[in-house]
Design a protein around this motif. Structure first.
Motif, PDB file in Angstrom:
ATOM      1  N   SER A  45       0.833  -1.201   0.000  1.00 20.34           N
ATOM      2  CA  SER A  45       0.000   0.000   0.000  1.00 20.34           C
ATOM      3  C   SER A  45       0.866   1.250   0.000  1.00 20.34           C
ATOM      4  O   SER A  45       1.921   1.285   0.619  1.00 20.34           O
ATOM      5  N   THR A  46       0.398   2.261  -0.704  1.00 23.28           N
ATOM      6  CA  THR A  46       1.091   3.549  -0.679  1.00 23.28           C
ATOM      7  C   THR A  46       0.437   4.511   0.313  1.00 23.28           C
ATOM      8  O   THR A  46       0.965   5.577   0.571  1.00 23.28           O
ATOM      9  N   ASP A  47      -0.739   4.144   0.865  1.00 20.72           N
ATOM     10  CA  ASP A  47      -1.429   4.992   1.831  1.00 20.72           C
ATOM     11  C   ASP A  47      -0.731   4.944   3.185  1.00 20.72           C
ATOM     12  O   ASP A  47      -0.271   3.896   3.625  1.00 20.72           O
ATOM     13  N   TYR A  48      -0.651   6.108   3.812  1.00 23.09           N
ATOM     14  CA  TYR A  48      -0.090   6.215   5.151  1.00 23.09           C
ATOM     15  C   TYR A  48      -1.210   6.192   6.188  1.00 23.09           C
ATOM     16  O   TYR A  48      -2.324   6.630   5.922  1.00 23.09           O
ATOM     17  N   HIS A  49      -0.879   5.710   7.371  1.00 19.94           N
ATOM     18  CA  HIS A  49      -1.775   5.715   8.515  1.00 19.94           C
ATOM     19  C   HIS A  49      -1.020   6.335   9.679  1.00 19.94           C
ATOM     20  O   HIS A  49       0.209   6.402   9.667  1.00 19.94           O
ATOM     21  N   GLY A  50      -1.745   6.756  10.699  1.00 20.42           N
ATOM     22  CA  GLY A  50      -1.119   7.368  11.859  1.00 20.42           C
ATOM     23  C   GLY A  50      -1.093   6.439  13.053  1.00 20.42           C
ATOM     24  O   GLY A  50      -1.884   5.501  13.147  1.00 20.42           O
ATOM     25  N   ALA A  51      -0.166   6.717  13.963  1.00 16.53           N
ATOM     26  CA  ALA A  51      -0.100   5.992  15.229  1.00 16.53           C
ATOM     27  C   ALA A  51       0.591   6.876  16.263  1.00 16.53           C
ATOM     28  O   ALA A  51       1.394   7.748  15.920  1.00 16.53           O
ATOM     29  N   VAL A  52       0.249   6.627  17.509  1.00 19.02           N
ATOM     30  CA  VAL A  52       0.932   7.239  18.645  1.00 19.02           C
ATOM     31  C   VAL A  52       1.496   6.094  19.474  1.00 19.02           C
ATOM     32  O   VAL A  52       0.799   5.114  19.740  1.00 19.02           O
ATOM     33  N   LEU A  53       2.756   6.215  19.863  1.00 17.33           N
ATOM     34  CA  LEU A  53       3.361   5.284  20.807  1.00 17.33           C
ATOM     35  C   LEU A  53       3.397   6.002  22.149  1.00 17.33           C
ATOM     36  O   LEU A  53       4.053   7.033  22.297  1.00 17.33           O
ATOM     37  N   SER A  54       2.635   5.478  23.111  1.00 13.31           N
ATOM     38  CA  SER A  54       2.549   6.092  24.432  1.00 13.31           C
ATOM     39  C   SER A  54       2.645   4.999  25.484  1.00 13.31           C
ATOM     40  O   SER A  54       1.878   4.027  25.442  1.00 13.31           O
ATOM     41  N   LYS A  55       3.587   5.149  26.386  1.00 13.66           N
ATOM     42  CA  LYS A  55       3.791   4.167  27.460  1.00 13.66           C
ATOM     43  C   LYS A  55       3.939   2.757  26.896  1.00 13.66           C
ATOM     44  O   LYS A  55       3.319   1.818  27.358  1.00 13.66           O
ATOM     45  N   ARG A  56       4.732   2.621  25.835  1.00 13.65           N
ATOM     46  CA  ARG A  56       5.086   1.361  25.176  1.00 13.65           C
ATOM     47  C   ARG A  56       3.918   0.671  24.486  1.00 13.65           C
ATOM     48  O   ARG A  56       3.966  -0.502  24.172  1.00 13.65           O
ATOM     49  N   LYS A  57       2.818   1.405  24.223  1.00 16.50           N
ATOM     50  CA  LYS A  57       1.676   0.847  23.508  1.00 16.50           C
ATOM     51  C   LYS A  57       1.378   1.711  22.286  1.00 16.50           C
ATOM     52  O   LYS A  57       1.417   2.937  22.367  1.00 16.50           O
ATOM     53  N   TYR A  58       1.085   1.048  21.153  1.00 19.30           N
ATOM     54  CA  TYR A  58       0.757   1.749  19.913  1.00 19.30           C
ATOM     55  C   TYR A  58      -0.753   1.935  19.809  1.00 19.30           C
ATOM     56  O   TYR A  58      -1.524   1.014  20.044  1.00 19.30           O
ATOM     57  N   TYR A  59      -1.157   3.146  19.409  1.00 19.39           N
ATOM     58  CA  TYR A  59      -2.550   3.473  19.150  1.00 19.39           C
ATOM     59  C   TYR A  59      -2.642   3.952  17.712  1.00 19.39           C
ATOM     60  O   TYR A  59      -2.090   4.989  17.361  1.00 19.39           O
ATOM     61  N   LYS A  60      -3.337   3.186  16.861  1.00 19.63           N
ATOM     62  CA  LYS A  60      -3.459   3.524  15.440  1.00 19.63           C
ATOM     63  C   LYS A  60      -4.641   4.465  15.225  1.00 19.63           C
ATOM     64  O   LYS A  60      -5.651   4.376  15.926  1.00 19.63           O
ATOM     65  N   PHE A  61      -4.508   5.349  14.222  1.00 21.47           N
ATOM     66  CA  PHE A  61      -5.620   6.220  13.872  1.00 21.47           C
ATOM     67  C   PHE A  61      -5.494   6.689  12.435  1.00 21.47           C
ATOM     68  O   PHE A  61      -4.423   6.655  11.837  1.00 21.47           O
ATOM     69  N   ASP A  62      -6.618   7.108  11.876  1.00 22.44           N
ATOM     70  CA  ASP A  62      -6.694   7.758  10.567  1.00 22.44           C
ATOM     71  C   ASP A  62      -7.647   8.931  10.692  1.00 22.44           C
ATOM     72  O   ASP A  62      -8.677   8.821  11.370  1.00 22.44           O
ATOM     73  N   ASP A  63      -7.325  10.042  10.055  1.00 22.75           N
ATOM     74  CA  ASP A  63      -8.274  11.138   9.979  1.00 22.75           C
ATOM     75  C   ASP A  63      -9.378  10.705   9.023  1.00 22.75           C
ATOM     76  O   ASP A  63      -9.079  10.266   7.909  1.00 22.75           O
ATOM     77  N   PRO A  64     -10.652  10.790   9.412  1.00 22.36           N
ATOM     78  CA  PRO A  64     -11.735  10.331   8.533  1.00 22.36           C
ATOM     79  C   PRO A  64     -11.767  11.035   7.179  1.00 22.36           C
ATOM     80  O   PRO A  64     -12.215  10.462   6.193  1.00 22.36           O
ATOM     81  N   LYS A  65     -11.280  12.280   7.124  1.00 22.95           N
ATOM     82  CA  LYS A  65     -11.248  12.996   5.846  1.00 22.95           C
ATOM     83  C   LYS A  65     -10.093  12.541   4.963  1.00 22.95           C
ATOM     84  O   LYS A  65     -10.087  12.792   3.776  1.00 22.95           O
ATOM     85  N   GLY A  66      -9.114  11.843   5.536  1.00 19.03           N
ATOM     86  CA  GLY A  66      -7.935  11.418   4.787  1.00 19.03           C
ATOM     87  C   GLY A  66      -8.177  10.130   4.032  1.00 19.03           C
ATOM     88  O   GLY A  66      -7.641   9.078   4.379  1.00 19.03           O
ATOM     89  N   THR A  67      -8.966  10.195   2.974  1.00 18.69           N
ATOM     90  CA  THR A  67      -9.330   8.993   2.225  1.00 18.69           C
ATOM     91  C   THR A  67      -8.138   8.337   1.533  1.00 18.69           C
ATOM     92  O   THR A  67      -8.212   7.177   1.153  1.00 18.69           O
ATOM     93  N   SER A  68      -7.044   9.060   1.385  1.00 17.51           N
ATOM     94  CA  SER A  68      -5.831   8.493   0.779  1.00 17.51           C
ATOM     95  C   SER A  68      -4.663   8.479   1.756  1.00 17.51           C
ATOM     96  O   SER A  68      -3.522   8.282   1.342  1.00 17.51           O
ATOM     97  N   GLY A  69      -4.937   8.701   3.041  1.00 20.17           N
ATOM     98  CA  GLY A  69      -3.876   8.568   4.024  1.00 20.17           C
ATOM     99  C   GLY A  69      -3.838   9.657   5.071  1.00 20.17           C
ATOM    100  O   GLY A  69      -4.420  10.732   4.912  1.00 20.17           O
ATOM    101  N   THR A  70      -3.139   9.341   6.160  1.00 19.34           N
ATOM    102  CA  THR A  70      -2.948  10.228   7.302  1.00 19.34           C
ATOM    103  C   THR A  70      -1.492  10.143   7.729  1.00 19.34           C
ATOM    104  O   THR A  70      -0.959   9.045   7.863  1.00 19.34           O
ATOM    105  N   SER A  71      -0.855  11.280   7.923  1.00 19.98           N
ATOM    106  CA  SER A  71       0.548  11.278   8.343  1.00 19.98           C
ATOM    107  C   SER A  71       0.766  12.288   9.468  1.00 19.98           C
ATOM    108  O   SER A  71       0.849  13.493   9.223  1.00 19.98           O
ATOM    109  N   PRO A  72       0.846  11.816  10.728  1.00 17.95           N
ATOM    110  CA  PRO A  72       1.148  12.737  11.826  1.00 17.95           C
ATOM    111  C   PRO A  72       2.622  13.121  11.805  1.00 17.95           C
ATOM    112  O   PRO A  72       3.479  12.299  11.507  1.00 17.95           O
ATOM    113  N   ASN A  73       2.909  14.377  12.108  1.00 22.62           N
ATOM    114  CA  ASN A  73       4.292  14.856  12.043  1.00 22.62           C
ATOM    115  C   ASN A  73       4.809  15.423  13.357  1.00 22.62           C
ATOM    116  O   ASN A  73       5.987  15.328  13.636  1.00 22.62           O
TER     117      ASN A  73
END
Length: 119
Positions: free
Chosen positions: A64-92
């Motif tokens: 896949s070329t689509d990006y997804h987002g995640a947060v690593l907090s206290k050694r646990k990953y939480y995945k997310f996508d912006d609902p408007k990001g139909t072709s991907g989400t990239s947190p910076n």
């Protein structure tokens, strides 16, 4: 390899890749690398880090070329996508107020918008 974020303690977020196009992330404390890999991801790209050591990452599944987002907090990953990001989400970026900024992609990745989210 690239370095993207650093905090006062010297902890750095990094990305590295190989000749096969596989990308992974790491935290570097000046002497040791700790590998970062979002579960289920083929590629992991860490970006910003806050003073608590929470990290925002982009990731992709195999083929896949689509990006997804995640947060690593206290050694646990939480995945997310912006609902408007139909072709991907990239947190910076991430700050100490639990706010995330990044980009979302629409129109097959041809349109880019910014987003702000909290966690």
């Amino acid at each position: 390899s690239w370095a993207f974020g650093i905090i006062k303690s010297g902890l750095v977020t990094m990305q590295a890749g190989n000749s096969k196009g596989i990308w992974w992330g790491a935290l570097y404390n000046g002497t040791k690398y700790t590998k970062l890999k979002v579960p289920g991801a083929a590629n992991t790209y860490p970006h910003g880090i806050d003073s608590a050591g929470d990290v925002v990452l982009s990731w992709q599944t195999s083929g896949s070329t689509d990006y997804h987002g995640a947060v690593l907090s206290k050694r646990k990953y939480y995945k997310f996508d912006d609902p408007k990001g139909t072709s991907g989400t990239s947190p910076n970026g991430i700050n100490d107020h639990r706010l995330i900024v990044g980009s979302l992609f629409t129109n097959s990745g041809n349109t880019v918008e910014g987003f702000k989210a909290s966690y």
